[in-house]
Motif scaffolding. Sequence first.
Motif, PDB file in Angstrom:
ATOM      1  N   UNK A 132      50.851   6.702  81.088  1.00 51.13           N
ATOM      2  CA  UNK A 132      49.952   5.620  81.479  1.00 51.13           C
ATOM      3  C   UNK A 132      50.682   4.416  82.066  1.00 51.13           C
ATOM      4  N   UNK A 133      51.914   4.155  81.606  1.00 51.47           N
ATOM      5  CA  UNK A 133      52.615   2.942  82.024  1.00 51.47           C
ATOM      6  C   UNK A 133      53.928   3.218  82.753  1.00 51.47           C
ATOM      7  N   UNK A 134      54.243   4.506  82.918  1.00 46.87           N
ATOM      8  CA  UNK A 134      55.466   4.889  83.614  1.00 46.87           C
ATOM      9  C   UNK A 134      56.690   4.256  82.964  1.00 46.87           C
ATOM     10  N   UNK A 135      56.728   4.264  81.636  1.00 46.56           N
ATOM     11  CA  UNK A 135      57.837   3.710  80.876  1.00 46.56           C
ATOM     12  C   UNK A 135      58.515   4.801  80.061  1.00 46.56           C
ATOM     13  N   UNK A 136      59.823   4.714  79.961  1.00 53.61           N
ATOM     14  CA  UNK A 136      60.586   5.623  79.093  1.00 53.61           C
ATOM     15  C   UNK A 136      60.795   4.924  77.751  1.00 53.61           C
ATOM     16  N   UNK A 137      60.197   5.487  76.720  1.00 56.78           N
ATOM     17  CA  UNK A 137      60.319   4.907  75.386  1.00 56.78           C
ATOM     18  C   UNK A 137      61.513   5.540  74.681  1.00 56.78           C
ATOM     19  N   UNK A 138      62.439   4.746  74.146  1.00 58.86           N
ATOM     20  CA  UNK A 138      63.605   5.325  73.471  1.00 58.86           C
ATOM     21  C   UNK A 138      63.196   6.140  72.259  1.00 58.86           C
ATOM     22  N   UNK A 139      63.855   7.282  72.075  1.00 60.20           N
ATOM     23  CA  UNK A 139      63.581   8.132  70.930  1.00 60.20           C
ATOM     24  C   UNK A 139      64.299   7.605  69.694  1.00 60.20           C
ATOM     25  N   UNK A 140      63.978   8.199  68.556  1.00 62.54           N
ATOM     26  CA  UNK A 140      64.650   7.815  67.313  1.00 62.54           C
ATOM     27  C   UNK A 140      66.147   8.071  67.427  1.00 62.54           C
ATOM     28  N   UNK A 141      66.508   9.236  67.965  1.00 64.49           N
ATOM     29  CA  UNK A 141      67.922   9.578  68.098  1.00 64.49           C
ATOM     30  C   UNK A 141      68.670   8.637  69.017  1.00 64.49           C
ATOM     31  N   UNK A 142      68.052   8.268  70.125  1.00 66.11           N
ATOM     32  CA  UNK A 142      68.691   7.345  71.065  1.00 66.11           C
ATOM     33  C   UNK A 142      68.904   5.962  70.449  1.00 66.11           C
ATOM     34  N   UNK A 143      68.076   5.623  69.486  1.00 69.32           N
ATOM     35  CA  UNK A 143      68.184   4.310  68.850  1.00 69.32           C
ATOM     36  C   UNK A 143      69.149   4.303  67.673  1.00 69.32           C
ATOM     37  N   UNK A 144      69.160   5.384  66.900  1.00 68.59           N
ATOM     38  CA  UNK A 144      69.877   5.347  65.625  1.00 68.59           C
ATOM     39  C   UNK A 144      71.029   6.339  65.486  1.00 68.59           C
ATOM     40  N   UNK A 145      71.078   7.377  66.311  1.00 67.01           N
ATOM     41  CA  UNK A 145      72.148   8.354  66.143  1.00 67.01           C
ATOM     42  C   UNK A 145      73.397   7.906  66.897  1.00 67.01           C
ATOM     43  N   UNK A 146      74.565   8.139  66.334  1.00 64.55           N
ATOM     44  CA  UNK A 146      75.804   7.834  67.062  1.00 64.55           C
ATOM     45  C   UNK A 146      76.033   8.855  68.172  1.00 64.55           C
ATOM     46  N   UNK A 147      76.871   8.498  69.127  1.00 67.43           N
ATOM     47  CA  UNK A 147      77.216   9.424  70.204  1.00 67.43           C
ATOM     48  C   UNK A 147      78.464  10.219  69.815  1.00 67.43           C
ATOM     49  N   UNK A 210      74.074  -7.506  62.142  1.00 68.32           N
ATOM     50  CA  UNK A 210      73.022  -8.183  62.901  1.00 68.32           C
ATOM     51  C   UNK A 210      72.492  -7.294  64.016  1.00 68.32           C
ATOM     52  N   UNK A 211      73.404  -6.638  64.734  1.00 68.89           N
ATOM     53  CA  UNK A 211      73.000  -5.745  65.823  1.00 68.89           C
ATOM     54  C   UNK A 211      72.145  -4.603  65.302  1.00 68.89           C
ATOM     55  N   UNK A 212      72.579  -3.995  64.213  1.00 71.01           N
ATOM     56  CA  UNK A 212      71.855  -2.848  63.669  1.00 71.01           C
ATOM     57  C   UNK A 212      70.471  -3.258  63.161  1.00 71.01           C
TER      58      UNK A 212
END
Length: 260
Positions: A132-147, A210-212
Motif C-alpha cells: 500500500x505504501x511502497x515501503x520496506x519494513x525492517x524484519x526482526x532479524x534485520x533489527x536484532x540479529x548480528x551479521x 543507548x543504541x540498542x
Amino acid sequence: MPRHGLSLDHPPPTHVRTEAQIRDLLNLLGQVDTAAIDTETTGLKISRDYVIFWSLSTGRDRYFLTHDQLPRFARVFGDPDRTWFGTNTKYDFHMLANSGQVLTGDMFDTLVMDRLVDSGRLLGLKESIEREFDEKVPTFGETFYPRDKKGKFKKPGKRKGMEHAPTMQEIITSTYDGSRAQAEWEEENKAREKQKKPPLTLDDLEAKKTEYQQNVVEYATLDAWDAYRLARVERTSTFLGSVSRALRSSSMVFWSIPST
C-alpha cells in the motif's frame, strides 16, 4: 509524496518514561477516539503470557511504554466509545487481559480487513505496508540479529551457560535492558585483550546500551503506527463495499471484535 492521502514520513518514536509524559499522553488520548495498539510479550501462549512492552499510535505519532505503565491507562482501555486498530488484534487483546487490562470499544484487525478486501493477498502487516505504501519494513532479524562474516543476519545461537538459544522475546528484552550490550562488550574486550588492543571503555558500553534500547523503541512502535495507517486505508468505500458483499454471502464474516 503522500499515499492514500497519508504522509510517508515516520514520526520519531516517543519513549514514555516520566510522569509528565504519561499525563501528556493521557491528555492526548482524551482528545481522540481512535488509536492503534501493539504488544511485545513474554511468549505466544494466550493462556499464560503477558505484556513486556507496548506501543500506541494516534496516526500522527507513536509511543513506547512498558508493562508497569499499563494500569495508568485503564480508563483509556475501558472506554466503550474508543476504536482500536491493530494487527492480529485478538492476540493483543488476550495479552493485555493476562496483564490485567481489558480493551473495550470497537476493534479492527488489519488481517481480517485484508482478507475481506482480497482473500488471495499476503496478509502480514509488513507485506501490506509494502503493497500500500511502497515501503520496506525492517524484519526482526534485520533489527536484532548480528551479521556473520559474510554480512548476513544470523540468529544468535546457544551461548555458554545458556540452556537454549535465545527466543525472540528474550532477544528483545536483553536488547532493551542492556544485558545484551554488556555481554557483547565483555566478549569484545576479551578478544581485544588477546589481540593486545586497547579495551573498550565504559562510555563505549553506555553508547551501545543507548543504541540498542533505541532499536527496540523504533522497532516496537512501527507496528502500531503501520497498523493505524493500514486500517485507515482499508476503511475506504472500496473496503466497505467488499464488507457489504461478504455480509450478504452465505457465510457471515466479522471484521470487528465486539466489546462484550
